[in-house]
Every structure is written in structure tokens, then in C-alpha cells.
Scaffold this motif. Structure first.
Motif, short mmCIF file in Angstrom:
data_model
loop_
_atom_site.label_atom_id
_atom_site.label_comp_id
_atom_site.label_asym_id
_atom_site.label_seq_id
_atom_site.Cartn_x
_atom_site.Cartn_y
_atom_site.Cartn_z
N LEU A 1 -23.16 5.27 -65.29
CA LEU A 1 -23.56 3.98 -65.81
C LEU A 1 -23.31 3.87 -67.31
CD1 LEU A 1 -26.85 3.37 -63.78
CD2 LEU A 1 -24.58 2.39 -63.37
N HIS A 2 -23.51 4.97 -68.04
CA HIS A 2 -23.19 4.95 -69.47
C HIS A 2 -21.68 4.82 -69.70
CE1 HIS A 2 -27.09 5.47 -71.32
NE2 HIS A 2 -27.39 6.42 -70.48
N GLU A 3 -20.91 5.45 -68.82
CA GLU A 3 -19.45 5.32 -68.91
C GLU A 3 -19.03 3.87 -68.68
OE1 GLU A 3 -15.61 6.61 -66.19
OE2 GLU A 3 -17.32 7.98 -66.27
N VAL A 4 -19.63 3.23 -67.70
CA VAL A 4 -19.34 1.82 -67.42
C VAL A 4 -19.72 0.95 -68.62
CG1 VAL A 4 -20.01 -0.17 -66.00
CG2 VAL A 4 -19.52 2.03 -64.92
N ASP A 5 -20.89 1.21 -69.19
CA ASP A 5 -21.34 0.43 -70.33
C ASP A 5 -20.38 0.57 -71.51
OD1 ASP A 5 -23.23 -1.27 -71.63
OD2 ASP A 5 -24.03 0.47 -72.68
#
Length: 242
Positions: free
Chosen positions: A29-33
Motif C-alpha cells: 500500500l505504501h508502494e501504491v501511495d
């Protein structure tokens, strides 16, 4: 992504393994953000906006998202529009898609009973820790301490788009003005990527979205809607809890 994410695992696995699974979801999710943020100046989306990156040179994930948004624009007669507010903003697809991918990753890693909630976009599989289905309350759009519906699922996705928390954040691309007519739209189906986008598109349509939601029910996407004047509608197979 500007929201809180909660992850609940109900699998009979060692605590250390459960921790690893949650850590993997958080990394994703941090990668997506970092890639899709419209606030971080060095994200791929912002670089694409500024012309520093072309779609051909973008990551596989960004190319997927751009293609998916184009498909949804066609499927919704232009009401799901990643450019409705001007510059590219695929957030209406990305949040649901990222949680759908996170759930698939958990399932592939051995978690068959889990629940992920990203600001009201929810993907669940299997069973609640008590052995029953996962139960989800859909907030009353005027009275925050009350519920309009309670849904029960063992495998599926729930997405809600409304004007009661973030105000007029959904634009009707036909008029360029904030959407009017519907106060809250909840879509339930097998894929959170689509459920999230469909809820946004229906809200953008206003009251004509009621007929459009009835059509997508034939594809397995049920809905529950509250209009601006307080009327409530739900599709025949909405998985409401008994």
C-alpha cells in the motif's frame, strides 16, 4: 492515500507469520501511495502530469491503471473519468484496486480469512473470527451514529461513495460541477476495483445512476442508495444481514 487502512486476519497461523502478512500488505500500500499519489511531487502520476514521463515508459502498474480507467470511462458512458477534475487523477480506481491486489496477495500467501478496510473500501474473504460472515455497517448519510444497512459477506467487496463526509468531491463530467441527486451509493460485488469505480460513477450520474446500477446487478454488482431527498433503494440480491 489520505485515509486509514485496517487489516484483520482470522487465520489459524503463527503470530509471527500473521505479522509478516500484514507487513507485506503495508509495504504494498505504501508502494501504491508513492507511485499514484497526487500530493507527492515525485510520484509517477505527478511526473506524468508534468510531461516528465510518458505512458509507454511508465511502470506496469501505472499502465494497467491507465488502461483500466479508459475501459471504465467507456463502460460508464464517460461518468467515471480520471480527468473529470482537470489533470489526471486515477484515485477513484487506485484505492479499490490496491486493496483488491492486497487481498489477492494475502490469499496467495495462505490467508483465507481476512478483512481489509481502506476508508470504506472493503475486501473480505472467508469468515470472521467467530466463524460467521464478515458484517459491515453502511453509515446513515445524515446521522453518523446510525446505519442504513448491515451487510454480511464471506467473500466479496464493498465500496461506498458519498457526499456526507468529504463534501462535493465527485464531479459530474458532463456539467463540470459537483454531482447532485444521490447522497450515498454502496456497491457490492466480487472485485473491489470495479465496485469502487462503479460507486463513484453512479454518484456522478445522479438519479439516472439508479437505472444504471440496476443494469450492473446482472453482472453480480448489487447496490444500496440514498438520494439527496432521503429516499432509499437497494437491489434485489443485496447481501443484507438477517
Amino acid at each position: 492515500m489520505g485515509t486509514a487502512v485496517s487489516i484483520e486476519l482470522a487465520d489459524d497461523l503463527p503470530a509471527a507469520r500473521l505479522g509478516e502478512l500484514i507487513a507485506d500488505v503495508c509495504r504494498w500500500l505504501h508502494e501504491v501511495d508513492a507511485r499514484f499519489s497526487t500530493y507527492q511531487p515525485e510520484s509517477e502520476v505527478m511526473r506524468l502530469r508534468r510531461g516528465e514521463l510518458t505512458a509507454a515508459d511508465a511502470s506496469e502498474d501505472l499502465r494497467h491503471v491507465l488502461n483500466a480507467c479508459a475501459d471504465l470511462w467507456r463502460a460508464t458512458d464517460g461518468y467515471f473519468d480520471a480527468y473529470a477534475g482537470g489533470p489526471l487523477d486515477p484515485s477513484g480506481y487506485v484505492k479499490g484496486w490496491s486493496v483488491e491486489v492486497a487481498s489477492a496477495r494475502l490469499a496467495a500467501a495462505g490467508s483465507t480469512n481476512h478483512y481489509i478496510n481502506a476508508g470504506g473500501d472493503i475486501r473480505m474473504r472467508g469468515h470472521h473470527p467467530d466463524g460467521g460472515p464478515w458484517r459491515v455497517g453502511i453509515r446513515h448519510p445524515w446521522e453518523a451514529d446510525k446505519l442504513s444497512w448491515v451487510l454480511a459477506l464471506t467473500d466479496g467487496a464493498i465500496a461506498t461513495s458519498g457526499t456526507y463526509e468529504r463534501g462535493d468531491h465527485v464531479i459530474n463530467p458532463r456539467t463540470g460541477k459537483p454531482a447532485q441527486g444521490l447522497r450515498s451509493v454502496t456497491v457490492v460485488g466480487p472485485d473491489l476495483s470495479l465496485a469502487d469505480a462503479y460507486a463513484t460513477a453512479a454518484l456522478a450520474m445522479g438519479e439516472p445512476g439508479l437505472k444504471w446500477l440496476a443494469k450492473i446487478a446482472t453482472d453480480g454488482y448489487e447496490s444500496a442508495v440514498v438520494t439527496d431527498d432521503g429516499r432509499a433503494f437497494s437491489s434485489a440480491n443485496l447481501p443484507a444481514a438477517v
